[in-house]
Design a protein around this motif. Structure first.
Motif, PDB file in Angstrom:
ATOM      1  N   ALA A 220      30.153  32.501  51.713  1.00  0.00           N
ATOM      2  CA  ALA A 220      30.715  31.405  50.920  1.00  0.00           C
ATOM      3  C   ALA A 220      30.289  31.458  49.454  1.00  0.00           C
ATOM      4  CB  ALA A 220      30.309  30.061  51.528  1.00  0.00           C
ATOM      5  N   VAL A 221      29.003  31.709  49.187  1.00  0.00           N
ATOM      6  CA  VAL A 221      28.514  31.655  47.807  1.00  0.00           C
ATOM      7  C   VAL A 221      29.159  32.725  46.932  1.00  0.00           C
ATOM      8  CG1 VAL A 221      26.484  32.006  46.345  1.00  0.00           C
ATOM      9  CG2 VAL A 221      26.374  30.438  48.283  1.00  0.00           C
ATOM     10  N   PRO A 222      29.123  34.011  47.320  1.00  0.00           N
ATOM     11  CA  PRO A 222      29.792  34.999  46.460  1.00  0.00           C
ATOM     12  C   PRO A 222      31.301  34.794  46.369  1.00  0.00           C
ATOM     13  CG  PRO A 222      28.931  36.021  48.476  1.00  0.00           C
ATOM     14  CD  PRO A 222      28.354  34.653  48.396  1.00  0.00           C
ATOM     15  N   VAL A 223      31.916  34.291  47.458  1.00  0.00           N
ATOM     16  CA  VAL A 223      33.362  34.030  47.411  1.00  0.00           C
ATOM     17  C   VAL A 223      33.673  32.927  46.407  1.00  0.00           C
ATOM     18  CG1 VAL A 223      35.286  33.057  48.723  1.00  0.00           C
ATOM     19  CG2 VAL A 223      33.897  34.881  49.720  1.00  0.00           C
ATOM     20  N   LEU A 224      32.887  31.848  46.423  1.00  0.00           N
ATOM     21  CA  LEU A 224      33.095  30.759  45.470  1.00  0.00           C
ATOM     22  C   LEU A 224      32.851  31.237  44.035  1.00  0.00           C
ATOM     23  CD1 LEU A 224      31.452  27.793  47.395  1.00  0.00           C
ATOM     24  CD2 LEU A 224      33.865  28.030  46.822  1.00  0.00           C
ATOM     25  N   ALA A 225      31.841  32.088  43.856  1.00  0.00           N
ATOM     26  CA  ALA A 225      31.562  32.618  42.522  1.00  0.00           C
ATOM     27  C   ALA A 225      32.735  33.465  42.027  1.00  0.00           C
ATOM     28  CB  ALA A 225      30.278  33.443  42.538  1.00  0.00           C
ATOM     29  N   ARG A 226      33.328  34.264  42.927  1.00  0.00           N
ATOM     30  CA  ARG A 226      34.506  35.065  42.538  1.00  0.00           C
ATOM     31  C   ARG A 226      35.685  34.157  42.200  1.00  0.00           C
ATOM     32  NH1 ARG A 226      32.994  38.445  46.831  1.00  0.00           N
ATOM     33  NH2 ARG A 226      34.661  37.616  48.148  1.00  0.00           N
ATOM     34  N   ALA A 227      35.831  33.083  42.961  1.00  0.00           N
ATOM     35  CA  ALA A 227      36.915  32.140  42.683  1.00  0.00           C
ATOM     36  C   ALA A 227      36.747  31.542  41.289  1.00  0.00           C
ATOM     37  CB  ALA A 227      36.936  31.035  43.741  1.00  0.00           C
ATOM     38  N   GLY A 228      35.501  31.233  40.916  1.00  0.00           N
ATOM     39  CA  GLY A 228      35.244  30.712  39.574  1.00  0.00           C
ATOM     40  C   GLY A 228      35.687  31.693  38.505  1.00  0.00           C
ATOM     41  N   ALA A 229      35.405  32.980  38.724  1.00  0.00           N
ATOM     42  CA  ALA A 229      35.818  34.003  37.762  1.00  0.00           C
ATOM     43  C   ALA A 229      37.342  34.080  37.663  1.00  0.00           C
ATOM     44  CB  ALA A 229      35.247  35.357  38.173  1.00  0.00           C
ATOM     45  N   GLN A 230      38.035  33.925  38.805  1.00  0.00           N
ATOM     46  CA  GLN A 230      39.495  33.957  38.792  1.00  0.00           C
ATOM     47  C   GLN A 230      40.077  32.737  38.071  1.00  0.00           C
ATOM     48  OE1 GLN A 230      40.077  34.337  42.994  1.00  0.00           O
ATOM     49  NE2 GLN A 230      39.658  36.544  42.998  1.00  0.00           N
ATOM     50  N   PHE A 231      39.429  31.584  38.264  1.00  0.00           N
ATOM     51  CA  PHE A 231      39.866  30.381  37.532  1.00  0.00           C
ATOM     52  C   PHE A 231      39.689  30.585  36.025  1.00  0.00           C
ATOM     53  CE2 PHE A 231      39.136  27.861  41.566  1.00  0.00           C
ATOM     54  CZ  PHE A 231      40.450  27.433  41.697  1.00  0.00           C
ATOM     55  N   ARG A 232      38.596  31.240  35.626  1.00  0.00           N
ATOM     56  CA  ARG A 232      38.380  31.488  34.192  1.00  0.00           C
ATOM     57  C   ARG A 232      39.459  32.401  33.636  1.00  0.00           C
ATOM     58  NH1 ARG A 232      33.255  31.884  35.823  1.00  0.00           N
ATOM     59  NH2 ARG A 232      33.156  34.144  35.620  1.00  0.00           N
ATOM     60  N   GLU A 233      39.845  33.413  34.408  1.00  0.00           N
ATOM     61  CA  GLU A 233      40.931  34.298  33.970  1.00  0.00           C
ATOM     62  C   GLU A 233      42.228  33.503  33.809  1.00  0.00           C
ATOM     63  OE1 GLU A 233      41.542  37.705  36.380  1.00  0.00           O
ATOM     64  OE2 GLU A 233      39.546  38.544  36.038  1.00  0.00           O
ATOM     65  N   ALA A 234      42.504  32.643  34.783  1.00  0.00           N
ATOM     66  CA  ALA A 234      43.717  31.836  34.719  1.00  0.00           C
ATOM     67  C   ALA A 234      43.688  30.909  33.503  1.00  0.00           C
ATOM     68  CB  ALA A 234      43.874  31.023  36.003  1.00  0.00           C
ATOM     69  N   ASP A 235      42.521  30.343  33.206  1.00  0.00           N
ATOM     70  CA  ASP A 235      42.401  29.466  32.043  1.00  0.00           C
ATOM     71  C   ASP A 235      42.639  30.250  30.752  1.00  0.00           C
ATOM     72  OD1 ASP A 235      41.619  26.948  30.707  1.00  0.00           O
ATOM     73  OD2 ASP A 235      39.894  28.119  30.051  1.00  0.00           O
ATOM     74  N   GLY A 236      42.146  31.479  30.703  1.00  0.00           N
ATOM     75  CA  GLY A 236      42.392  32.323  29.533  1.00  0.00           C
ATOM     76  C   GLY A 236      43.872  32.608  29.346  1.00  0.00           C
ATOM     77  N   LEU A 237      44.581  32.854  30.444  1.00  0.00           N
ATOM     78  CA  LEU A 237      46.021  33.109  30.358  1.00  0.00           C
ATOM     79  C   LEU A 237      46.773  31.851  29.917  1.00  0.00           C
ATOM     80  CD1 LEU A 237      46.497  35.283  33.564  1.00  0.00           C
ATOM     81  CD2 LEU A 237      46.576  36.053  31.187  1.00  0.00           C
ATOM     82  N   LEU A 238      46.329  30.678  30.383  1.00  0.00           N
ATOM     83  CA  LEU A 238      46.957  29.431  29.941  1.00  0.00           C
ATOM     84  C   LEU A 238      46.739  29.220  28.440  1.00  0.00           C
ATOM     85  CD1 LEU A 238      46.082  27.017  32.891  1.00  0.00           C
ATOM     86  CD2 LEU A 238      48.338  27.931  32.304  1.00  0.00           C
ATOM     87  N   GLY A 239      45.576  29.636  27.949  1.00  0.00           N
ATOM     88  CA  GLY A 239      45.326  29.567  26.514  1.00  0.00           C
ATOM     89  C   GLY A 239      46.245  30.492  25.744  1.00  0.00           C
ATOM     90  N   ASP A 240      46.458  31.703  26.267  1.00  0.00           N
ATOM     91  CA  ASP A 240      47.384  32.649  25.618  1.00  0.00           C
ATOM     92  C   ASP A 240      48.804  32.070  25.591  1.00  0.00           C
ATOM     93  OD1 ASP A 240      45.324  34.430  25.289  1.00  0.00           O
ATOM     94  OD2 ASP A 240      45.833  35.643  27.054  1.00  0.00           O
TER      95      ASP A 240
END
Length: 444
Positions: A220-240
């Protein structure tokens, strides 16, 4: 206080993880990295690893400790941090702050705000924090339970550029790995008794929720951490996407008609992005939904829509955001023929023309030309033979909403109104055909 005397060779995994983050951030020789040192095991291990890497990286190392005066052990923690720094030859910056125990946001938030304010005063190029993968997973869970969007769900980044930049070199490591490193190297650290107090939401998640989650889902912990990284990527794309939409809609002053050709989701994304670019907190989704609904319901009407920390203003085909409470008060400026004078967050540009605008000769004959705000009794005649009208009547005829009137720029020539932004030029100052003129343009 916890410690161990067992010593083993260096941990290449932990040191490699920290070195990789430093490289990704571009920490350069001669720059200063300052550890936010609480005295706990995480920041203690980070300090130790950075001390081992500084020779190779060529960076200077410092540490800052914030004394919150909340625990009876606070003095002992400060002393332990000083001792650790002295032993490693690291510059030490202690800060004492006072935290309001009755803060409406709660003691956790008040302490965090005081801590960040103190750390902002540290003379360094990078601030390094001891957050690890378990912290990342807990942060994601905490924010999701509070209704965070994509940006909030992105949790923490290992590198946040800025002045100073922020580093979290341990985000790829589990809490157990960090404790193992500390024990293997005989490090001494302090234990904050408040970390076991389950009245605090983060502690409740850490001690009650996460163990149950990990028992059911071991990864669960590494999976949630990876999900956080994916959310950050998505936020960057929304900024673009927001940058592209801003450019397509006219830039800083958005063209209302073009903006409303976008989907509701893209309009909300653009407004949210613009608000954050102003350094302010974005409003809750419901407020943005209502704002977009009103913009679509009255596409031609002047609107002033409160959005928490900012106000969305729509007028004459343009849309912009300004801080709640209005734009900064414009300064009164004497005009000496400059191409532009400041006005609020924009300016008034004086464009050379022929046969239009203000008479250049009339301006040059004047004793004083001043750009300022309206005054009591201001009136203006818009055309030859037309009656002189009060400022209020002029604004009503021009359809200028009441909330915009106090911010209109007024050019006063020898005490007489010669031009009012959004209204026009006074008849007695109009430029004759073929005569050199000056056209004032209010650039918000």
């Amino acid at each position: 206080m916890a410690a161990t005397r067992n010593r083993t060779p260096p941990d290449p995994v932990a040191e490699g993880a920290v070195a990789a983050v430093l490289a990704a951030a571009g920490v350069a020789p001669g720059e200063t990295v300052c550890v936010a040192l609480s005295g706990g095991v995480d920041s203690t291990v980070l300090l130790h690893i950075l001390a081992r890497l500084r020779g190779r990286g060529g960076f200077a190392l410092a540490a800052a400790h914030v004394h919150h005066s909340l625990s009876p052990n606070a003095d002992a923690w400060l002393g332990a941090c000083r001792t650790s720094c002295d032993g490693l030859g690291v510059a030490f910056h202690p800060y004492r702050v006072q935290v309001r125990r009755d803060d409406p946001a709660g003691p956790e938030a008040a302490a965090r705000a005081a801590r960040h304010a103190a750390l902002a005063r540290v003379p360094c190029d990078w601030l390094a924090f001891g957050h690890h993968q378990d912290d990342q997973a807990e942060t994601l869970m905490f924010r999701l339970l509070r209704g965070a969007g994509v940006r909030g769900a992105g949790a923490m980044a290992d590198v946040d550029p800025g002045t100073p930049g922020r580093l979290r070199p341990l985000l790829g490591l589990r809490r157990a790995q960090i404790v193992a490193y500390a024990r293997a190297h005989g490090l001494t650290w302090v234990e904050d008794e408040s970390n076991t107090d389950e009245r605090y939401t983060r502690n409740l998640l850490r001690h009650r929720v996460m163990p149950v989650l990990e028992a059911a889902f071991p990864g669960a912990v590494p999976v949630l951490a990876r999900a956080g990284a994916q959310f950050r990527e998505a936020d960057g794309l929304l900024g673009d996407l927001a940058r592209l939409d801003e450019a397509a809609c006219g830039g800083a002053m958005l063209e209302r008609a073009k903006l409303l050709l976008l989907s509701d989701e893209r309009v909300r994304n653009l407004l949210r992005w613009r608000i954050r670019a102003m350094g302010l907190e974005a409003p809750v989704r419901a407020r943005l939904v209502e704002a977009v609904r009103q913009l679509r319901a009255a596409p031609e009407r002047a609107l002033r829509l409160p959005l928490g920390a900012v106000v969305c203003c729509a007028y004459r085909g343009r849309l912009w955001l300004e801080p709640e409470g209005g734009m900064p008060a414009p300064e009164v400026s004497v005009w000496y023929g400059e191409a532009e004078l400041p006005w609020g967050t924009g300016g008034v540009v004086f464009v050379e023309a022929v046969g239009e605008g203000l008479s250049r000769a009339a301006l040059e004959r004047a004793r004083e030309v001043v750009l300022g705000r309206r005054w009591a009794g201001l009136s203006l005649r818009e055309g030859v033979g037309r009656p002189r009208r009060s400022f209020k009547n002029l604004c009503q005829e021009a359809g200028i909403p009441a909330w915009l009137r106090d911010g209109l720029p007024v050019l006063r020539v020898d005490g007489v109104a010669a031009w009012v932004g959004e209204v026009g030029v006074a008849a007695e100052f109009l430029c004759a055909p073929g005569e050199p003129g000056v056209v004032p343009v209010w650039r918000r």
